[in-house]
Design a protein around this motif. Structure first.
Motif, short mmCIF file in Angstrom:
data_model
loop_
_atom_site.label_atom_id
_atom_site.label_comp_id
_atom_site.label_asym_id
_atom_site.label_seq_id
_atom_site.Cartn_x
_atom_site.Cartn_y
_atom_site.Cartn_z
N ILE A 150 0.19 -1.11 0.64
CA ILE A 150 -0.24 -0.24 -0.01
C ILE A 150 0.81 0.85 0.05
CG2 ILE A 150 -1.59 1.12 0.92
CD1 ILE A 150 -2.74 -1.72 -0.30
N ARG A 151 0.86 2.05 -1.05
CA ARG A 151 1.70 3.53 -1.43
C ARG A 151 1.06 4.84 -0.56
NH1 ARG A 151 6.36 1.07 -2.16
NH2 ARG A 151 6.82 0.61 -3.69
N GLU A 152 -0.39 4.43 -0.42
CA GLU A 152 -1.36 5.72 -0.41
C GLU A 152 -2.71 5.44 0.55
OE1 GLU A 152 -1.97 9.16 -3.20
OE2 GLU A 152 0.10 8.25 -4.16
N ARG A 153 -3.25 5.65 1.51
CA ARG A 153 -4.19 5.66 1.88
C ARG A 153 -4.95 6.68 2.69
NH1 ARG A 153 -3.26 4.63 7.45
NH2 ARG A 153 -1.48 4.36 8.08
N PRO A 154 -6.33 6.07 2.54
CA PRO A 154 -6.81 7.24 3.87
C PRO A 154 -6.62 7.58 5.17
CG PRO A 154 -8.27 6.47 1.91
CD PRO A 154 -7.01 5.77 1.99
N LEU A 155 -6.26 8.50 6.19
CA LEU A 155 -5.95 7.23 7.59
C LEU A 155 -7.17 7.09 8.12
CD1 LEU A 155 -4.67 11.51 8.18
CD2 LEU A 155 -3.22 9.36 7.61
N THR A 156 -7.82 6.84 7.48
CA THR A 156 -9.16 5.67 8.56
C THR A 156 -8.65 4.32 8.31
OG1 THR A 156 -10.93 6.61 6.49
CG2 THR A 156 -10.94 8.27 8.34
N THR A 157 -7.79 4.34 6.98
CA THR A 157 -8.31 2.60 6.63
C THR A 157 -7.01 1.74 6.93
OG1 THR A 157 -8.54 3.58 4.07
CG2 THR A 157 -7.26 1.38 4.12
N TYR A 158 -7.60 1.12 7.57
CA TYR A 158 -6.41 0.56 9.00
C TYR A 158 -6.18 -1.32 7.86
CZ TYR A 158 -10.69 -1.54 10.93
OH TYR A 158 -11.65 -2.52 10.60
N CYS A 159 -5.54 -1.94 7.61
CA CYS A 159 -5.21 -3.54 7.49
C CYS A 159 -5.79 -3.88 7.21
CB CYS A 159 -3.34 -4.22 7.96
SG CYS A 159 -2.78 -4.97 7.39
N GLY A 160 -6.80 -4.11 8.47
CA GLY A 160 -7.55 -5.59 8.60
C GLY A 160 -8.55 -4.72 7.41
N GLN A 161 -9.14 -4.10 7.24
CA GLN A 161 -9.89 -3.47 6.57
C GLN A 161 -9.33 -3.84 5.09
OE1 GLN A 161 -9.84 0.75 7.28
NE2 GLN A 161 -12.38 0.93 7.33
N VAL A 162 -8.08 -3.86 4.33
CA VAL A 162 -7.56 -4.10 3.52
C VAL A 162 -7.85 -5.79 2.85
CG1 VAL A 162 -5.73 -3.83 1.56
CG2 VAL A 162 -6.58 -1.86 2.70
N SER A 163 -6.94 -6.08 4.31
CA SER A 163 -6.66 -8.00 4.37
C SER A 163 -8.45 -8.85 4.41
CB SER A 163 -5.93 -8.21 4.83
OG SER A 163 -6.50 -8.24 6.43
N GLY A 164 -9.23 -7.90 5.26
CA GLY A 164 -10.72 -8.62 5.12
C GLY A 164 -11.36 -8.15 3.32
N LYS A 165 -11.52 -7.19 2.67
CA LYS A 165 -11.66 -7.08 1.46
C LYS A 165 -11.11 -7.97 0.41
CE LYS A 165 -14.35 -3.25 1.61
NZ LYS A 165 -15.11 -3.48 1.67
N LEU A 166 -9.55 -8.34 0.63
CA LEU A 166 -9.05 -9.22 -0.07
C LEU A 166 -9.54 -10.79 -0.11
CD1 LEU A 166 -5.48 -7.79 0.15
CD2 LEU A 166 -6.44 -7.80 -2.15
N LYS A 167 -10.03 -11.03 1.38
CA LYS A 167 -10.08 -12.98 1.49
C LYS A 167 -11.57 -12.96 1.19
CE LYS A 167 -7.52 -12.74 6.06
NZ LYS A 167 -7.57 -12.94 7.14
N ALA A 168 -12.71 -11.50 1.10
CA ALA A 168 -13.97 -11.86 0.83
C ALA A 168 -13.65 -12.27 -0.98
CB ALA A 168 -14.32 -11.14 0.99
N PHE A 169 -12.45 -11.33 -2.10
CA PHE A 169 -12.53 -10.98 -2.93
C PHE A 169 -11.94 -13.03 -3.51
CE2 PHE A 169 -9.26 -11.04 -6.61
CZ PHE A 169 -10.25 -10.62 -7.46
N MET A 170 -10.96 -13.06 -2.76
CA MET A 170 -10.38 -14.58 -3.07
C MET A 170 -11.55 -15.76 -2.66
SD MET A 170 -6.53 -14.72 -1.84
CE MET A 170 -7.39 -13.40 -0.03
N ARG A 171 -12.61 -15.34 -1.99
CA ARG A 171 -13.26 -16.52 -1.80
C ARG A 171 -14.27 -16.14 -3.06
NH1 ARG A 171 -13.23 -14.97 3.76
NH2 ARG A 171 -15.43 -14.01 3.48
N GLU A 172 -14.89 -14.95 -3.27
CA GLU A 172 -16.00 -14.75 -3.74
C GLU A 172 -15.81 -15.23 -5.41
OE1 GLU A 172 -17.36 -10.99 -6.36
OE2 GLU A 172 -18.23 -10.98 -4.56
#
Length: 58
Positions: A23-45
């Motif tokens: 991750i090179r740039e992100r909003p201050l309100t975005t944290y690692c758990g949000q990103v990894s959760g979205k990736l896991k959901a994408f991989m399952r889907e």
């Protein structure tokens, strides 16, 4: 490169089972758990068989 919702990221993938996202740039309100959760959901889907993935905030 991934880009969207204020997040800019580079990735490397061996084409089989290992994915690394930097991750090179992100909003201050975005944290690692949000990103990894979205990736896991994408991989399952999409039924992707990635054994290892890593998210790095640079």
């Amino acid at each position: 490169m991934f880009e969207g919702n204020g997040i800019v990221a580079d990735f490397s993938w061996d084409g089989e089972a290992n994915l690394v996202i930097e991750i090179r740039e992100r909003p201050l309100t975005t944290y690692c758990g949000q990103v990894s959760g979205k990736l896991k959901a994408f991989m399952r889907e999409c039924s992707l068989k990635i054994r290892f993935f890593s998210v790095l905030f640079i």
